[in-house]
Design a protein around this motif. Structure first.
Motif, PDB file in Angstrom:
ATOM      1  N   LEU A 109       0.824  -1.205   0.000  1.00  0.00           N
ATOM      2  CA  LEU A 109       0.000   0.000   0.000  1.00  0.00           C
ATOM      3  C   LEU A 109       0.857   1.254   0.000  1.00  0.00           C
ATOM      4  O   LEU A 109       0.525   2.249  -0.658  1.00  0.00           O
ATOM      5  N   MET A 110       1.969   1.241   0.719  1.00  0.00           N
ATOM      6  CA  MET A 110       2.855   2.393   0.721  1.00  0.00           C
ATOM      7  C   MET A 110       3.499   2.607  -0.632  1.00  0.00           C
ATOM      8  O   MET A 110       3.779   3.742  -1.029  1.00  0.00           O
ATOM      9  N   THR A 111       3.698   1.522  -1.381  1.00  0.00           N
ATOM     10  CA  THR A 111       4.381   1.616  -2.675  1.00  0.00           C
ATOM     11  C   THR A 111       3.409   1.885  -3.821  1.00  0.00           C
ATOM     12  O   THR A 111       3.660   2.733  -4.683  1.00  0.00           O
ATOM     13  N   ASN A 112       2.279   1.160  -3.850  1.00  0.00           N
ATOM     14  CA  ASN A 112       1.377   1.212  -5.000  1.00  0.00           C
ATOM     15  C   ASN A 112       0.053   1.923  -4.728  1.00  0.00           C
ATOM     16  O   ASN A 112      -0.712   2.174  -5.665  1.00  0.00           O
ATOM     17  N   GLY A 113      -0.256   2.196  -3.491  1.00  0.00           N
ATOM     18  CA  GLY A 113      -1.517   2.846  -3.188  1.00  0.00           C
ATOM     19  C   GLY A 113      -2.653   1.836  -3.026  1.00  0.00           C
ATOM     20  O   GLY A 113      -2.452   0.616  -3.036  1.00  0.00           O
ATOM     21  N   ASN A 114      -3.856   2.358  -2.928  1.00  0.00           N
ATOM     22  CA  ASN A 114      -5.047   1.531  -2.686  1.00  0.00           C
ATOM     23  C   ASN A 114      -5.585   1.015  -4.012  1.00  0.00           C
ATOM     24  O   ASN A 114      -6.638   1.431  -4.516  1.00  0.00           O
ATOM     25  N   TYR A 129      -7.401  -7.495  -7.485  1.00  0.00           N
ATOM     26  CA  TYR A 129      -6.916  -8.252  -8.646  1.00  0.00           C
ATOM     27  C   TYR A 129      -5.497  -7.832  -9.013  1.00  0.00           C
ATOM     28  O   TYR A 129      -4.644  -8.666  -9.309  1.00  0.00           O
ATOM     29  N   ARG A 130      -5.229  -6.532  -9.004  1.00  0.00           N
ATOM     30  CA  ARG A 130      -3.875  -6.067  -9.315  1.00  0.00           C
ATOM     31  C   ARG A 130      -2.893  -6.524  -8.252  1.00  0.00           C
ATOM     32  O   ARG A 130      -1.730  -6.843  -8.567  1.00  0.00           O
ATOM     33  N   TRP A 131      -3.328  -6.534  -7.005  1.00  0.00           N
ATOM     34  CA  TRP A 131      -2.433  -7.001  -5.931  1.00  0.00           C
ATOM     35  C   TRP A 131      -2.076  -8.474  -6.124  1.00  0.00           C
ATOM     36  O   TRP A 131      -0.968  -8.894  -5.806  1.00  0.00           O
ATOM     37  N   ARG A 132      -3.019  -9.242  -6.670  1.00  0.00           N
ATOM     38  CA  ARG A 132      -2.763 -10.669  -6.864  1.00  0.00           C
ATOM     39  C   ARG A 132      -2.020 -10.958  -8.162  1.00  0.00           C
ATOM     40  O   ARG A 132      -1.118 -11.803  -8.195  1.00  0.00           O
ATOM     41  N   HIS A 133      -2.425 -10.275  -9.267  1.00  0.00           N
ATOM     42  CA  HIS A 133      -1.911 -10.630 -10.600  1.00  0.00           C
ATOM     43  C   HIS A 133      -0.977  -9.593 -11.180  1.00  0.00           C
ATOM     44  O   HIS A 133      -0.340  -9.864 -12.203  1.00  0.00           O
ATOM     45  N   GLY A 134      -0.884  -8.406 -10.617  1.00  0.00           N
ATOM     46  CA  GLY A 134       0.038  -7.413 -11.117  1.00  0.00           C
ATOM     47  C   GLY A 134      -0.517  -6.536 -12.208  1.00  0.00           C
ATOM     48  O   GLY A 134       0.165  -5.607 -12.650  1.00  0.00           O
ATOM     49  N   VAL A 135      -1.748  -6.772 -12.672  1.00  0.00           N
ATOM     50  CA  VAL A 135      -2.360  -5.959 -13.728  1.00  0.00           C
ATOM     51  C   VAL A 135      -3.771  -5.605 -13.292  1.00  0.00           C
ATOM     52  O   VAL A 135      -4.383  -6.307 -12.488  1.00  0.00           O
ATOM     53  N   GLU A 136      -4.283  -4.480 -13.855  1.00  0.00           N
ATOM     54  CA  GLU A 136      -5.646  -4.073 -13.560  1.00  0.00           C
ATOM     55  C   GLU A 136      -6.618  -4.928 -14.365  1.00  0.00           C
ATOM     56  O   GLU A 136      -6.378  -5.219 -15.534  1.00  0.00           O
ATOM     57  N   PRO A 137      -7.739  -5.338 -13.781  1.00  0.00           N
ATOM     58  CA  PRO A 137      -8.704  -6.181 -14.508  1.00  0.00           C
ATOM     59  C   PRO A 137      -9.646  -5.322 -15.345  1.00  0.00           C
ATOM     60  O   PRO A 137      -9.779  -4.119 -15.145  1.00  0.00           O
ATOM     61  N   GLU A 138     -10.264  -5.978 -16.295  1.00  0.00           N
ATOM     62  CA  GLU A 138     -11.368  -5.366 -17.009  1.00  0.00           C
ATOM     63  C   GLU A 138     -12.647  -5.625 -16.215  1.00  0.00           C
ATOM     64  O   GLU A 138     -12.856  -6.720 -15.713  1.00  0.00           O
ATOM     65  N   THR A 139     -13.498  -4.650 -16.152  1.00  0.00           N
ATOM     66  CA  THR A 139     -14.694  -4.786 -15.327  1.00  0.00           C
ATOM     67  C   THR A 139     -15.753  -5.654 -15.969  1.00  0.00           C
ATOM     68  O   THR A 139     -16.659  -6.124 -15.305  1.00  0.00           O
ATOM     69  N   GLU A 140     -15.673  -5.882 -17.287  1.00  0.00           N
ATOM     70  CA  GLU A 140     -16.659  -6.695 -17.979  1.00  0.00           C
ATOM     71  C   GLU A 140     -15.953  -7.782 -18.766  1.00  0.00           C
ATOM     72  O   GLU A 140     -14.917  -7.550 -19.396  1.00  0.00           O
ATOM     73  N   VAL A 141     -16.528  -8.977 -18.753  1.00  0.00           N
ATOM     74  CA  VAL A 141     -16.013 -10.099 -19.531  1.00  0.00           C
ATOM     75  C   VAL A 141     -16.587 -10.015 -20.927  1.00  0.00           C
ATOM     76  O   VAL A 141     -17.769  -9.712 -21.116  1.00  0.00           O
TER      77      VAL A 141
END
Length: 534
Positions: free
Chosen positions: A253-258, A262-274
């Motif tokens: 949290l200190m490094t990447n923020g809130n 999904y990003r915390w687990r996989h390193g990338v932002e997810p798409e909100t819709e499949v």
């Protein structure tokens, strides 16, 4: 002979005292009335009931609702009727007026055999023993009801007023005198207005992003405390510590923020819709149908048809991932309609890898209950270490505080003031997120049932206040009924007491006539009872 007359004169001066309860027996024993007077009185009552309708309406009104007329009342009616109709008699000694004749016969029947004395004695006893006590009890009961209902009304109105202070509590005013009901103590941290409670609670959830941002802004001040804790751990273990793995959620949290879970687990932002559309050439299943897949893909390019009711466990080119079956490129034939379909399925799976597996993955780290608990574990661990170190530095004895004295690094350089500053920074970050207000907001965000329960809890004081108000109004109605009953009983009691006192005097006079004007006193509780209502 003269001495005897003197004695007789002396005896005539002695009063006759008769207890009211023994009056009827006294009259029967001395043969002033017949022992079978009850049979005669029933006949007299029948004549009275037959003669009453002939009386003028105004005279009937004066009689009221008396259950039975006694001898003296009948004699008074006779005098009144004589005044109206006249008291002239015929040659045979009967009254010319039929109405006067009827009441004259009633009076004579009372006088035969002393029936009137027995009837009056019984009426005296009944009034003193039953009628007057019953009215007194009714009056006392009505007065008690007035007192009870007045007290109940005051208590109900006080309760209703206290319960109606809940909206004022929710706006932060508080109870006078500092008294707070246990069921309402949590309301202070919400500061609601009390109208549209559920909507207000839902609107409060918009404060959570600001609370999370306040927490993030304070995280940068924890760098000295985190570095100090890391140095102490390295000093005690003798091994270097990897910062990303040391209090990992706090460091992330200190490094990447809130960011999202999904990003915390996989390193990338997810798409909100499949992605919902299949590539061109595929057929979208209809709603309500079972998607059996493309059976044509089971036919290989060499013309060999696989069995549709079995699974080819020997084909290494088929991998099952979750609920989607993807064919590897080595097992996909590029040519033909079936190949294009398989390429579309593989492309759909490749695109869905960047989508969230669940709605929880779209939440931020501080918003998700799981990651927020991990963050709180990290920051609580840091807080406990700093608190422990501060107690160690401020101890008067030097037993434990010198365990780092052999090191000339950062651990030795930090004094109590510096560690206290670190602790203040940790508490400044921890307090907004762990306050009762924030805890309620987080629970409402994560659980709709908790939101409903809180809304109903806030509405229940108002319902109880309305119920208390209804009880107060009911107490007022009952008190008014008791007042009306007392107002109707008091005249009856007063009138019956006056009538009984008058009947007592009349009976005493009639008995005195039988004994040559000797003084006659009817004694007993009758005098005490009637004295209270004069």
């Amino acid at each position: 002979m003269r001495m005897r007359e003197k004695n007789m004169d002396g005896e005539l001066e002695l009063p006759i005292d008769i207890h009211y309860n023994k009056l009827l027996d006294w009259l029967i024993d001395r043969r002033h009335c017949d022992s079978k007077w009850t049979v005669q009185i029933r006949r007299i009552r029948e004549k009275i009931n037959a003669s009453l309708p002939s009386l003028p309406p105004d005279q009937l009104a004066t009689l009221g609702d008396r259950p039975a007329l006694n001898y003296f009342q009948c004699r008074q009616i006779l005098e009144t009727v004589k005044t109206v109709d006249g008291d002239s008699k015929s040659l045979f000694g009967k009254y010319n007026s039929p109405r006067v004749q009827e009441w004259a016969e009633i009076v004579r029947d009372f006088e035969k055999g002393g029936v009137y004395l027995a009837d009056c004695a019984q009426q005296l006893t009944r009034n003193v023993n039953y009628e007057i006590p019953a009215l007194k009890q009714s009056l006392a009961r009505s007065q008690q009801i007035q007192q009870d209902t007045l007290k109940r009304e005051q208590e109900a109105r006080s309760t209703a007023a206290s319960l109606r202070q809940v909206p004022r509590l929710m706006s932060g005013d508080g109870y006078p005198g500092g008294f707070i009901p246990i069921s309402c103590s949590w309301v202070f941290c919400l500061h609601l207005q009390g109208e549209g409670v559920r909507e207000e609670l839902q609107d409060l959830l918009s404060e959570l992003p600001g609370i999370f941002q306040q927490t993030l802004d304070g995280l940068q001040s924890l760098s000295p405390a985190l570095s100090y804790y890391q140095t102490v751990v390295e000093t005690n273990t003798g091994r270097p510590v990897d910062p990303p793995t040391f209090l990992p959620v706090l460091h992330y949290l200190m490094t990447n923020g809130n960011v999202t879970v999904y990003r915390w687990r996989h390193g990338v932002e997810p798409e909100t819709e499949v992605l919902q559309e299949l590539p061109a050439g595929s057929q979208q299943p209809q709603a309500g149908d079972i998607d059996w897949g493309d059976l044509s893909s089971d036919i290989q390019s060499d013309g060999i048809e696989n069995q549709s009711d079995g699974i080819d466990w020997d084909n290494p080119g088929i991998l099952e991932l979750g609920d989607i079956v993807v064919l590897e490129d080595s097992a996909v034939e590029k040519g033909g309609e079936g190949g294009r379909q398989e390429e579309g399925v593989a492309s759909l799976k490749q695109q869905s890898k960047s989508c969230a597996d669940s709605a929880g993955d779209l939440e931020t780290l501080l918003s998700s209950p799981v990651t927020r608990a991990l963050f709180l574990d990290d920051i609580m661990e840091l807080k406990e270490f700093i608190s422990w170190r501060l107690r160690e530095l401020t101890r008067t004895d030097d037993i434990l505080s010198g365990q780092f004295s052999g090191d000339g690094g950062e651990v030795k350089q930090k004094g109590a003031e510096s560690v206290q500053s670190m602790l203040d920074c940790v508490l400044a970050v921890l307090t907004p997120l762990t306050s009762p207000r924030t805890q309620h907001l987080l629970l409402m965000k994560s659980s709709g049932h908790y939101l409903d329960r809180m809304a109903s809890s806030l509405l229940s004081p108002q319902l109880l206040a309305n119920k208390a108000q209804a009880q107060a109004e009911l107490a007022v109605v009952r008190r008014d009924e008791a007042v009306a009953m007392a107002m109707s009983v008091e005249p009856q009691l007063s009138g019956l007491s006056i009538e009984t006192r008058s009947l007592q005097r009349q009976v005493e006079q009639e008995i005195s006539l039988l004994y040559r004007q000797r003084e006659v006193n009817i004694i007993g509780e009758i005098n005490v009872t009637l004295q209270q209502h004069q």
